[in-house]
Design a protein around this motif. Sequence first.
Motif, PDB file in Angstrom:
ATOM      1  N   VAL A 279       1.123   8.071   1.562  1.00 16.43           N
ATOM      2  CA  VAL A 279       0.494   9.298   1.066  1.00 16.43           C
ATOM      3  C   VAL A 279       0.705  10.414   2.081  1.00 16.43           C
ATOM      4  CG1 VAL A 279      -1.252   8.086  -0.299  1.00 16.43           C
ATOM      5  CG2 VAL A 279      -1.739   8.669   2.088  1.00 16.43           C
TER       6      VAL A 279
ATOM      7  N   ARG B 265       0.557   5.370   5.474  1.00 16.69           N
ATOM      8  CA  ARG B 265      -0.087   4.451   4.546  1.00 16.69           C
ATOM      9  C   ARG B 265      -1.498   4.978   4.243  1.00 16.69           C
ATOM     10  NH1 ARG B 265       2.789  -0.422   2.768  1.00 16.69           N
ATOM     11  NH2 ARG B 265       4.434  -0.726   4.331  1.00 16.69           N
ATOM     12  N   GLU B 266      -1.951   4.693   3.058  1.00 14.88           N
ATOM     13  CA  GLU B 266      -3.216   5.249   2.578  1.00 14.88           C
ATOM     14  C   GLU B 266      -4.386   4.942   3.503  1.00 14.88           C
ATOM     15  OE1 GLU B 266      -5.500   5.590  -1.721  1.00 14.88           O
ATOM     16  OE2 GLU B 266      -4.217   3.863  -1.307  1.00 14.88           O
TER      17      GLU B 266
ATOM     18  N   GLU C 177       0.849  -1.196   0.000  1.00 11.65           N
ATOM     19  CA  GLU C 177       0.000   0.000   0.000  1.00 11.65           C
ATOM     20  C   GLU C 177       0.886   1.249   0.000  1.00 11.65           C
ATOM     21  OE1 GLU C 177      -2.843   1.742   3.352  1.00 11.65           O
ATOM     22  OE2 GLU C 177      -3.431  -0.255   2.686  1.00 11.65           O
TER      23      GLU C 177
END
Length: 223
Positions: free
Chosen positions: A26, A51-52, A23
């Motif tokens: 971001v 992490r997203e 993943e």
Amino acid sequence: MDTPHTDISAPMVINIPIKESNEALVSIDGHIDYGPPPESPLTRANYKLLREQVLVKLLKVEAGLPTGLKLRLYEGYRSPSFQQQLFIQHMQRVLSAEPKLNREQSYRKTALLVAPTETIDGKPLSPPHSTGGAVDIEIIDSKGKVLDFGMEVKDWHKVSNGLCCSNCADISLRAQNNRLLLASAMLKEGFVNYTREWWHFSYGDQYWAYSTEASHAVYGRIE
């Protein structure tokens, strides 16, 4: 909050398998409030990365807070190299206070508050912050002021270990309630708390897997 404590570096934690989800990391820019780079300017490029799914969960946490309150990120992702710097710096503080500790004793005492990047024998580890799954987080009011938590996160290395603990009783009732508010909101969205640090929560890493009895972690260290 009253569950038995397990250290991040405990064998039952670091031996949990990791099945990396790949993943993406971001940025929280434009989504979650944040303070200045913590600890060192070297973190400037990384500390707002998560992490997203961690960001998605934080947005849900914030939406559920009482009116006028918001989350503020203190720190998210840390590179393993910077994590190692923090570990060494804190070990120096530990040894300064207790110079008679041997190598194993100083390692274990340092690891109570700073996750190591390798075992004492040199085996690589996946510290929570280096996975992008961990956050150091606070709550701020409508004026941007951090709520009373009995201490500020930035002072973690200046205060007693006991004051950092999630269930510390040596703080005002207001501060205790604010810690409980933060923990309740985060746990509701699937995060787990490292109870030696009221501000530290994670999702997807080995500590999360251990705490939730998941068969494996989904986030490993990102170089």
